[in-house]
Design an enzyme around this catalytic site. Structure first.
Site, PDB file in Angstrom:
ATOM      1  N   GLY A  39       0.828  -1.203   0.000  1.00 35.99           N
ATOM      2  CA  GLY A  39       0.000   0.000   0.000  1.00 35.99           C
ATOM      3  C   GLY A  39       0.865   1.256   0.000  1.00 35.99           C
ATOM      4  O   GLY A  39       2.083   1.188   0.157  1.00 35.99           O
ATOM      5  N   TYR A 158       0.681 -20.661   2.813  1.00 31.73           N
ATOM      6  CA  TYR A 158      -0.288 -19.566   2.970  1.00 31.73           C
ATOM      7  C   TYR A 158      -1.589 -20.085   3.581  1.00 31.73           C
ATOM      8  O   TYR A 158      -2.109 -19.525   4.547  1.00 31.73           O
ATOM      9  CB  TYR A 158      -0.545 -18.939   1.595  1.00 31.73           C
ATOM     10  CG  TYR A 158      -1.644 -17.897   1.554  1.00 31.73           C
ATOM     11  CD1 TYR A 158      -1.507 -16.685   2.235  1.00 31.73           C
ATOM     12  CD2 TYR A 158      -2.798 -18.116   0.810  1.00 31.73           C
ATOM     13  CE1 TYR A 158      -2.518 -15.725   2.169  1.00 31.73           C
ATOM     14  CE2 TYR A 158      -3.799 -17.160   0.741  1.00 31.73           C
ATOM     15  CZ  TYR A 158      -3.654 -15.972   1.426  1.00 31.73           C
ATOM     16  OH  TYR A 158      -4.647 -15.026   1.362  1.00 31.73           O
ATOM     17  N   ARG A 286      -0.122 -25.382 -13.560  1.00 30.36           N
ATOM     18  CA  ARG A 286       0.884 -25.221 -12.513  1.00 30.36           C
ATOM     19  C   ARG A 286       0.594 -26.186 -11.361  1.00 30.36           C
ATOM     20  O   ARG A 286      -0.564 -26.383 -11.002  1.00 30.36           O
ATOM     21  CB  ARG A 286       0.880 -23.778 -11.993  1.00 30.36           C
ATOM     22  CG  ARG A 286       1.302 -22.780 -13.052  1.00 30.36           C
ATOM     23  CD  ARG A 286       1.130 -21.371 -12.599  1.00 30.36           C
ATOM     24  NE  ARG A 286      -0.261 -21.062 -12.257  1.00 30.36           N
ATOM     25  CZ  ARG A 286      -0.702 -19.872 -11.886  1.00 30.36           C
ATOM     26  NH1 ARG A 286       0.154 -18.884 -11.781  1.00 30.36           N
ATOM     27  NH2 ARG A 286      -1.975 -19.663 -11.608  1.00 30.36           N
ATOM     28  N   GLY A 288      -0.210 -27.618  -7.909  1.00 34.61           N
ATOM     29  CA  GLY A 288      -0.888 -27.009  -6.749  1.00 34.61           C
ATOM     30  C   GLY A 288      -2.112 -26.202  -7.129  1.00 34.61           C
ATOM     31  O   GLY A 288      -2.858 -25.782  -6.250  1.00 34.61           O
TER      32      GLY A 288
HETATM   33  N1  LIG Z   1      -7.413 -10.254  -2.628  1.00 34.08           N
HETATM   34  C1  LIG Z   1      -7.867 -11.512  -2.543  1.00 34.08           C
HETATM   35  O1  LIG Z   1      -8.339 -12.095  -3.536  1.00 34.08           O
HETATM   36  C2  LIG Z   1      -7.829 -12.232  -1.217  1.00 34.08           C
HETATM   37  C3  LIG Z   1      -8.341 -13.545  -1.166  1.00 34.08           C
HETATM   38  C4  LIG Z   1      -8.304 -14.225   0.047  1.00 34.08           C
HETATM   39  C5  LIG Z   1      -7.804 -13.613   1.184  1.00 34.08           C
HETATM   40  N2  LIG Z   1      -7.299 -12.334   1.103  1.00 34.08           N
HETATM   41  C6  LIG Z   1      -6.758 -11.741   2.317  1.00 34.08           C
HETATM   42  O2  LIG Z   1      -7.291 -10.436   2.469  1.00 34.08           O
HETATM   43  C7  LIG Z   1      -6.330  -9.585   3.101  1.00 34.08           C
HETATM   44  C8  LIG Z   1      -6.134  -8.309   2.296  1.00 34.08           C
HETATM   45  O3  LIG Z   1      -5.724  -8.678   0.990  1.00 34.08           O
HETATM   46  P1  LIG Z   1      -5.450  -7.603  -0.151  1.00 34.08           P
HETATM   47  O4  LIG Z   1      -5.809  -8.261  -1.434  1.00 34.08           O
HETATM   48  O5  LIG Z   1      -6.035  -6.300   0.194  1.00 34.08           O
HETATM   49  O6  LIG Z   1      -3.864  -7.520  -0.075  1.00 34.08           O
HETATM   50  P2  LIG Z   1      -2.886  -6.279  -0.413  1.00 34.08           P
HETATM   51  O7  LIG Z   1      -1.532  -6.872  -0.611  1.00 34.08           O
HETATM   52  O8  LIG Z   1      -3.457  -5.445  -1.489  1.00 34.08           O
HETATM   53  O9  LIG Z   1      -2.923  -5.446   0.929  1.00 34.08           O
HETATM   54  C9  LIG Z   1      -2.246  -5.858   2.076  1.00 34.08           C
HETATM   55  C10 LIG Z   1      -1.827  -4.607   2.821  1.00 34.08           C
HETATM   56  O10 LIG Z   1      -1.126  -5.025   4.003  1.00 34.08           O
HETATM   57  C11 LIG Z   1       0.105  -4.346   4.091  1.00 34.08           C
HETATM   58  N3  LIG Z   1       1.053  -5.259   4.732  1.00 34.08           N
HETATM   59  C12 LIG Z   1       1.603  -6.375   4.205  1.00 34.08           C
HETATM   60  N4  LIG Z   1       2.425  -6.959   5.112  1.00 34.08           N
HETATM   61  C13 LIG Z   1       2.360  -6.195   6.224  1.00 34.08           C
HETATM   62  C14 LIG Z   1       2.974  -6.279   7.500  1.00 34.08           C
HETATM   63  N5  LIG Z   1       3.823  -7.268   7.790  1.00 34.08           N
HETATM   64  N6  LIG Z   1       2.697  -5.322   8.424  1.00 34.08           N
HETATM   65  C15 LIG Z   1       1.827  -4.310   8.121  1.00 34.08           C
HETATM   66  N7  LIG Z   1       1.226  -4.175   6.931  1.00 34.08           N
HETATM   67  C16 LIG Z   1       1.483  -5.108   5.994  1.00 34.08           C
HETATM   68  C17 LIG Z   1       0.498  -3.986   2.666  1.00 34.08           C
HETATM   69  O11 LIG Z   1       1.324  -2.819   2.610  1.00 34.08           O
HETATM   70  C18 LIG Z   1      -0.865  -3.740   2.020  1.00 34.08           C
HETATM   71  O12 LIG Z   1      -1.242  -2.377   2.138  1.00 34.08           O
HETATM   72  C19 LIG Z   1      -5.079 -10.432   3.268  1.00 34.08           C
HETATM   73  O13 LIG Z   1      -5.054 -10.964   4.567  1.00 34.08           O
HETATM   74  C20 LIG Z   1      -5.261 -11.541   2.256  1.00 34.08           C
HETATM   75  O14 LIG Z   1      -4.556 -12.716   2.632  1.00 34.08           O
HETATM   76  C21 LIG Z   1      -7.308 -11.631  -0.073  1.00 34.08           C
END
Ligand SMILES: NC(=O)c1ccc[n+]([C@@H]2O[C@H](COP(=O)([O-])OP(=O)(O)OC[C@H]3O[C@@H](n4cnc5c(N)ncnc54)[C@H](O)[C@@H]3O)[C@@H](O)[C@H]2O)c1
Length: 330
Positions: A39, A158, A286, A288
């Protein structure tokens, strides 16, 4: 008036969730903890003006949106960030299967210890509700439709780290009375996903760059594709619906879409927005990759009064329109 903490609030889902929460008249403020690994300040500023907290202990915000820069593995920061908060939405994570296979130790420390830090901080700070972003990856290869009661046998680190997060949520509900809700998101797409590696985001990027779309395998593999605004509504309802604790919900559309069908729908969406369509190439599947994947969302409908509303053609059109507007503005 409700005081929220959203970890990972500068990311794809976080930004859209914050826009939803800030628009509610009963929201006092939203505090964001994000390490800005994906972000950015600019992305957050596009949602609403924010104040940036400096120093290790964020004070009560003057603005309705506050950014605290830091990593979720920092336990001291977690304690400070959960102070004066009613509801935590924990989104920050090492996201996706690929990165977890590349570096399983980092995935574990971020997703398991990071989640533990925020549960423990929430407990100590007297937070009422903790909403956890889990994933469909916790179940592994099972016969769909996937639902909350299928056995969990993750295929990837994951999936394992998200399952550990769910287990801690359940334990904190049972041992300490913290109201936890774990949401198993399916494959999310929509505006704000420019940096994501998921199938819709990648196809739109490739199409607008004039690069061929790469299908792994025969294109018959299925996914449950949920539009961001539907997902965000489910998260908000999980935060605000009374009487939930120790629950797990599938958050998906209950619809199965093959990758081939997605490509066809995307072709129409691109054409409707005046964009061209590139070649499609096939590469070996792929290891998995799940063959069939969609979820039964009856529990979310019964307990949250929620179901996904935005059909794929409409969601794709909105996403393509957003992606084109980003390029026009760049
Ligand atoms: N997008 C999808 O399709 C999807 C599907 C299943 C689950 N999720 C889960 O939803 C959540 C949000 O996903 P997203 O798509 O918005 O991801 P994203 O990567 O767009 O956003 C994640 C945010 O967390 C911040 N971040 C990452 N590691 C960090 C840390 N160690 N400390 C503090 N901030 C940290 C990043 O800077 C980013 O702003 C995650 O937990 C992801 O596993 C997303």
């Amino acid at each position: 008036m409700t005081r929220y903490l959203v970890t990972g609030g500068c990311g794809f889902i976080g930004k859209r969730l914050i826009a939803n929460l800030i628009a509610r008249p009963d929201t006092a403020f939203v505090r964001v903890v994000d390490d800005l690994s994906f972000g950015s300040r600019e992305a957050l500023a596009a949602i609403a003006p924010f104040e940036e907290s400096t120093g290790q202990v964020p004070g009560l915000p003057q603005a309705r949106l506050q950014l605290v820069i830091g990593a979720i593995c920092d336990a001291e920061l977690a304690l400070a960030a959960c102070r004066d908060i009613d509801i935590v939405v924990h989104l920050a994570a090492n996201t996706g299967v690929g990165p977890s296979i590349a570096d399983p130790r980092y995935d574990c420390s971020t997703n398991v210890i990071g989640t533990f830090n925020y549960l423990e901080a929430a407990r100590l700070a007297g937070v009422a509700r903790f909403v956890f972003a889990s994933s469909g990856a916790v179940t592994g290869e099972v016969e769909p439709p996937i639902h909350e009661r299928v056995p969990t046998r993750p295929l990837s680190p994951y999936g394992a780290s998200k399952l550990a997060g769910e287990a801690y949520c359940c334990a904190y509900a049972n041992s300490f009375g913290l109201q936890t809700v774990a949401l198993r998101f399916s494959n999310v797409y929509g505006q704000g996903s420019g940096h994501k590696q998921s199938v819709v985001a990648k196809f739109i990027r490739q199409a607008l760059d004039g690069e061929p779309l790469v299908i792994y395998g025969d294109g018959g593999q299925t996914r449950d594709l949920i539009y961001i605004d539907d997902l965000v509504e489910a998260v908000a309802l999980s935060a605000l619906t009374e009487g939930l604790s120790g629950e797990v919900f599938q958050v998906a559309t209950s619809r199965e879409t093959t990758v081939q069908e997605l490509v066809t729908a995307l072709k129409h969406a691109l054409a409707a927005e005046g964009a061209g369509f590139p070649d499609v190439v096939y590469e070996p599947s792929r290891p998995g990759d799940m063959r069939r994947n969609y979820a039964d969302t009856a529990k979310a409908k019964a307990m949250l009064g929620w179901e996904a509303k935005i059909a794929l053609p409409e969601g794709l059109r909105r996403t393509v329109r957003w992606a084109l507007s980003q390029r026009a503005g760049a």
